[in-house]
Design an enzyme around this catalytic site. Structure first.
Site, PDB file in Angstrom:
ATOM      1  N   GLY A  69       0.697  -1.106  -0.184  1.00  0.00           N
ATOM      2  CA  GLY A  69       0.012  -0.071   0.036  1.00  0.00           C
ATOM      3  C   GLY A  69       0.809   1.245  -0.043  1.00  0.00           C
ATOM      4  N   GLU A  70       0.456   2.241   0.782  1.00  0.00           N
ATOM      5  CA  GLU A  70       1.363   3.541   0.923  1.00  0.00           C
ATOM      6  C   GLU A  70       1.986   3.556   2.474  1.00  0.00           C
ATOM      7  OE1 GLU A  70       3.401   6.391   1.105  1.00  0.00           O
ATOM      8  OE2 GLU A  70       2.565   6.118  -0.939  1.00  0.00           O
ATOM      9  N   SER A  71       3.069   3.213   2.402  1.00  0.00           N
ATOM     10  CA  SER A  71       3.742   3.179   3.848  1.00  0.00           C
ATOM     11  C   SER A  71       3.609   4.408   4.583  1.00  0.00           C
ATOM     12  CB  SER A  71       5.412   2.749   3.659  1.00  0.00           C
ATOM     13  OG  SER A  71       5.982   3.933   3.043  1.00  0.00           O
ATOM     14  N   CYS A 102       5.996  -5.061   0.344  1.00  0.00           N
ATOM     15  CA  CYS A 102       6.207  -3.811  -0.313  1.00  0.00           C
ATOM     16  C   CYS A 102       6.232  -2.783   0.495  1.00  0.00           C
ATOM     17  CB  CYS A 102       5.190  -3.523  -1.224  1.00  0.00           C
ATOM     18  SG  CYS A 102       5.524  -2.249  -2.689  1.00  0.00           S
ATOM     19  N   ARG A 132      12.609   3.507  -0.728  1.00  0.00           N
ATOM     20  CA  ARG A 132      11.647   3.460  -1.298  1.00  0.00           C
ATOM     21  C   ARG A 132      11.325   3.540  -2.969  1.00  0.00           C
ATOM     22  NH1 ARG A 132       8.537   7.359  -0.126  1.00  0.00           N
ATOM     23  NH2 ARG A 132       6.605   6.564   0.695  1.00  0.00           N
ATOM     24  N   ILE A 162       5.138  -2.966  -7.842  1.00  0.00           N
ATOM     25  CA  ILE A 162       4.575  -1.617  -7.953  1.00  0.00           C
ATOM     26  C   ILE A 162       5.077  -0.643  -7.012  1.00  0.00           C
ATOM     27  CG2 ILE A 162       2.335  -0.535  -7.933  1.00  0.00           C
ATOM     28  CD1 ILE A 162       0.826  -3.424  -8.179  1.00  0.00           C
ATOM     29  N   ARG A 163       5.786   0.331  -7.681  1.00  0.00           N
ATOM     30  CA  ARG A 163       6.457   1.280  -6.818  1.00  0.00           C
ATOM     31  C   ARG A 163       7.348   0.550  -5.610  1.00  0.00           C
ATOM     32  NH1 ARG A 163       2.872   5.332  -4.590  1.00  0.00           N
ATOM     33  NH2 ARG A 163       1.318   3.663  -4.219  1.00  0.00           N
ATOM     34  N   HIS A 223       4.594  -7.988  -4.284  1.00  0.00           N
ATOM     35  CA  HIS A 223       2.955  -8.286  -3.874  1.00  0.00           C
ATOM     36  C   HIS A 223       2.434  -9.608  -4.135  1.00  0.00           C
ATOM     37  CE1 HIS A 223       1.934  -4.012  -3.227  1.00  0.00           C
ATOM     38  NE2 HIS A 223       3.047  -3.709  -4.149  1.00  0.00           N
ATOM     39  N   GLU A 225       0.298 -10.876  -2.717  1.00  0.00           N
ATOM     40  CA  GLU A 225      -1.192 -10.690  -2.446  1.00  0.00           C
ATOM     41  C   GLU A 225      -2.045 -10.344  -3.602  1.00  0.00           C
ATOM     42  OE1 GLU A 225       0.380  -6.693  -1.046  1.00  0.00           O
ATOM     43  OE2 GLU A 225       1.010  -8.668  -1.467  1.00  0.00           O
TER      44      GLU A 225
END
Length: 244
Positions: A69-71, A102, A132, A162-163, A223, A225
């Site tokens: 997600g967005e850490s 991630c 990151r 993803i990123r 990821h 998941e």
């Protein structure tokens, strides 16, 4: 002694929490449940997956997954929810099994580079420094067939990046002690190294470090998941059950 009293007690249910503040928590819950069915079908212990949003829910858990997600957002919401310190205690004091993917890898690292202005709070537990968004922006996301020796089946795993962060350095002198094990690397992408990033992860020419473990903590850049492949979830749950 009756026949009933001679029966071995039933194994306690393994409660696996998935931090559900932001990101791909629902996908992790789904794969934990899929993996649990496979383990139960093979005669293994019962595994229950629960979403974690409070310290009380966390206290129920025997193990925890921190999703992609967005850490920065996950860290901020955890702090505002009073969860940051309970998470640190869960990982670093109680030393319960914890797996981050991630954003989860970033949060479980002791240090992180390329954070947003003002930095971000980390949970820690892995004696590494991560970078990151190492592989670029979201439009530069990619998939790669990964060789994951710890799975033991020789089949490649569909890695979704993803990123994604990368482990740029193992902090040999940092806490916690106990040694970081490199579990997987991504070869052939050293050209994506950003200017100023340490070459520690690629100096032997074998690629970027994308999976590490240290004691009770596991971290991955990609990821799992976001696939339908439950092999890593099965492996992780079996490792936990084996060590109980």
């Amino acid at each position: 002694m009756t026949a009933h009293s001679r029966l071995a007690p039933a194994a306690a249910t393994l409660v696996v929490g998935v931090l559900a503040l932001q990101g791909g928590f629902a996908e992790h819950v789904s794969l934990v449940r899929k993996a649990a069915e496979q383990i139960a079908a093979a005669g293994g212990a019962r595994v229950e997956a629960v979403e974690v949003r409070t310290a009380a829910a966390l206290a129920r858990c025997d193990a925890l997954i921190i999703p992609g997600g967005e850490s920065t957002t996950i860290s901020l919401v955890a702090a505002q929810s009073g969860l940051l310190e309970p998470l640190r205690e869960f990982v670093k004091v109680l030393k319960k099994p914890t797996w981050g993917t991630c954003a989860g890898l970033i949060l479980l690292s002791e240090q992180a580079n390329a954070t947003k202005q003002g930095g971000q709070e980390l949970i820690g537990g892995l004696g590494v420094r991560v970078h990151r968004n190492h592989f670029g922006r979201q439009i530069e996301s990619f998939e790669a067939g990964l060789e994951l020796p710890f799975l033991g089946d020789g089949a490649r795993f569909p890695g979704v990046f993803i990123r994604a962060p990368v482990v740029e350095e193992v902090l040999e002198a940092s806490e916690p002690k106990g040694g970081v094990s490199v579990l997987a690397k991504l070869p052939g992408r050293v050209d994506k190294m950003r200017p100023g990033v340490s070459q520690a992860s690629t100096k032997d020419g074998s690629g970027d470090i994308i999976a590490v473990g240290q004691g009770n903590v596991l971290g991955m850049s990609f990821h799992p998941e976001l696939t339908t492949d439950s092999r890593i979830h099965v492996w992780w749950l079996r490792e936990i059950l084996r060590l109980r």
